[in-house]
Scaffold this motif. Structure first.
Motif, PDB file in Angstrom:
ATOM      1  N   CYS A 169       0.815  -1.225   0.000  1.00 32.12           N
ATOM      2  CA  CYS A 169       0.000   0.000   0.000  1.00 32.12           C
ATOM      3  C   CYS A 169       0.847   1.272   0.000  1.00 32.12           C
ATOM      4  N   ASN A 170       1.735   1.406   0.996  1.00 31.75           N
ATOM      5  CA  ASN A 170       2.477   2.661   1.149  1.00 31.75           C
ATOM      6  C   ASN A 170       3.373   2.964  -0.040  1.00 31.75           C
ATOM      7  N   LEU A 216       1.065   3.962  -3.223  1.00 31.42           N
ATOM      8  CA  LEU A 216       0.080   5.018  -2.997  1.00 31.42           C
ATOM      9  C   LEU A 216       0.629   6.226  -2.243  1.00 31.42           C
ATOM     10  N   ARG A 217       1.610   6.008  -1.403  1.00 34.51           N
ATOM     11  CA  ARG A 217       2.120   7.146  -0.631  1.00 34.51           C
ATOM     12  C   ARG A 217       3.514   7.570  -1.098  1.00 34.51           C
ATOM     13  N   PRO A 271       5.344   6.469  -4.188  1.00 33.61           N
ATOM     14  CA  PRO A 271       5.638   5.752  -5.442  1.00 33.61           C
ATOM     15  C   PRO A 271       7.037   6.033  -5.985  1.00 33.61           C
ATOM     16  N   ASP A 272       7.748   7.027  -5.400  1.00 31.56           N
ATOM     17  CA  ASP A 272       9.145   7.200  -5.835  1.00 31.56           C
ATOM     18  C   ASP A 272       9.975   5.967  -5.454  1.00 31.56           C
ATOM     19  N   LEU A 310       9.494  12.561  -4.184  1.00 27.70           N
ATOM     20  CA  LEU A 310       8.487  12.862  -3.165  1.00 27.70           C
ATOM     21  C   LEU A 310       9.107  13.069  -1.781  1.00 27.70           C
TER      22      LEU A 310
END
Lengths: 182, 298
Positions: B10-11, B14-15, B17-18, B282
């Motif tokens: 998930c992370n 979605l959080r 993606p770099d 990011l």
């Protein structure tokens, strides 16, 4: 102390232990394992919950569980702060697998609706999207680093998402989920 | 050609993606074919299904592992929690055939089956063991120029060692991430709080201030002892703590330092020549100084 007045004592008889032990056993904790705990404290020495200062860290949790003190876990939320780091499992000289106890207590508590709200949110996201952790704005973040807006997971694959939800309807979630499975 | 199923979790997708971009870049550079695990889900995270039901947890993990099995590949993840949850579920089913049987009854209703043959790698163990440090060295375009790396392996990458088919030789004195950092030109000294938890995860959700203090305790000691220029983590959740939460703590005036942080996949992507805008695009703690040092070097 006045005569004839009841004092608060813990009843250490077999019946007292039995109920909670049975629940833990059903939730996946071996009671024989648990009872061999010698309270040596090695788990506490490595537990992030202890270092962070939570009221009930792993050694005290094992102790309370062997005494059958279920009420503690329904009142105190410490078990939900466990990092699942498994340092305790790695280091326990009696190999009681303390972390398995944390999970068993959570499973018992969940059935009495004693759980933090983020557990419910996570479960609901997990069921609806296939992802427990969804932070808004992911499309833009993915685009920014040159990736497609949707990942190839259930988020970007509706057909598999439906199948996944059908699968989950056959788990215990169908009985205990605190939200509708539509 | 080596093939591997990329398990996103998930992370990462979605959080951060770099990190996903970096994993793809590095595997590509090393000549590994990435197989997409279409329809994979959350591992599931420890605070969700594993905290509700043992069989339900194993069914959720087996769903993901079955997808890899259908494609005939092992799985790789950059997230410690995914690595732990999938491997522990795998271990439970291996030790208790009755659980595996129940899981297959559940999966069977949607036409799926978990055989139990898939291996789950974390990113750095795959690089270290399947690819090898010498191969990594060959791909380095911009060495780290002696940058001091404050390494943080991540709890789930090490314990419970029984559930993992590969690991550091001494799980209380890990060296693999250190060796990778040094192979690409960095320095990664030992410090006394190296094994301490970052506090991200359940503890962070339940008691944020206490978990932040736990991280500061660890990191203040690290700074005092080795004065790192860059934090390097082996786990995406730990990166969220070292980067995203560090930026928040700085904003709230709780810390007076600013040290950039990367996941080990991002570090390798940078030294192998990936565009920083994508590999660390990011990052919230300013990271330009490190990029300049890497790219402007020898």
């Amino acid at each position: 102390m006045e005569f004839g007045r009841e004092t608060n004592v813990i009843k250490l008889d077999e019946e007292f232990f039995k109920e909670f032990e049975t629940e833990l056993q059903e939730a996946g904790m071996s009671i024989n394992d648990l009872r061999s705990c010698i309270q040596c404290g090695k788990c506490a020495g490595t537990c992030p919950m202890a270092l962070a200062g939570l009221e009930f860290f792993i050694k005290k949790i094992v102790h309370a569980a062997t005494l059958g003190l279920k009420e503690i876990f329904l009142d105190d939320s410490s078990v939900w702060g466990c990092q699942s780091c498994n340092r305790c499992v790695e280091i326990c000289p009696m190999e009681i697998k303390p972390y398995e106890l944390i999970q068993a207590i959570r499973r018992v508590s969940f059935r009495e609706y004693a759980m933090p709200s983020n557990t419910i949110d996570g479960l609901q996201n997990y069921y609806k999207l296939g992802h427990a952790v969804v932070v808004k704005g992911y499309e833009n973040r993915r685009k920014k680093v040159g990736l497609p807006e949707l990942p190839p997971t259930t988020l970007g694959n509706k057909e598999m998402r439906k199948k996944f939800q059908e699968m989950l309807k056959n788990t215990v979630l169908a009985e205990v989920a605190p939200f509708p499975l539509d | 050609m080596k093939r591997i199923g990329l398990f996103l979790g998930c992370n990462i997708p979605l959080r951060r993606p770099d990190i996903e971009y970096s994993m793809r870049y590095v595997l590509n550079e090393l000549g590994v074919e990435i197989v997409e695990l279409d329809g994979a889900t959350c591992c599931p995270a420890f605070g969700t299904m594993p905290s509700i039901d043992l069989v339900g947890w194993c069914a959720g993990s087996a769903w993901n592992m079955a997808i890899a099995e259908e494609k005939g590949v092992d799985m790789i993840t950059g997230c410690g929690s995914c690595y732990g949850s999938l491997n522990e579920a795998r271990y439970h089913m291996e030790k208790h055939p009755e659980i595996k049987e129940k899981v297959n009854e559940i999966l069977g209703k949607v036409g799926k089956k978990y055989k139990g043959v898939v291996k789950i790698w974390n990113f750095y163990n795959y690089i270290y063991e399947e690819i090898g440090i010498e191969e990594v060295k060959k791909k380095v375009k911009y060495p780290l120029n002696d940058i001091i790396c404050g390494t943080h392996v991540g709890c789930h990458n090490l314990w419970p060692s029984k559930a993992y088919s590969t690991n550091d030789d001494n799980v209380f004195k890990p060296t693999r991430i250190k060796e990778i950092c040094e192979a690409v030109g960095g320095k990664a000294p030992w410090y006394s709080t190296i094994l301490d938890c970052c506090g991200m995860g359940a503890l962070g959700s339940l008691a944020k201030e206490k978990s932040w203090a736990l991280w500061r305790r660890k990191v203040n000691k690290m700074i005092e002892e080795i004065n790192p220029e860059l934090f390097v983590t082996g786990c995406s959740s730990c990166l969220l703590r070292y980067d995203n939460d560090q930026a928040l703590m700085k904003k709230e005036g709780l810390i007076d330092f600013e040290i950039p942080a990367v996941h080990i996949a991002q570090l390798l992507a940078l030294v192998m020549g990936a565009e920083p805008e994508k590999a660390v695009g990011l990052a919230e703690v300013p990271i330009d100084g490190i990029i300049t040092k890497i790219k402007g070097g020898k």
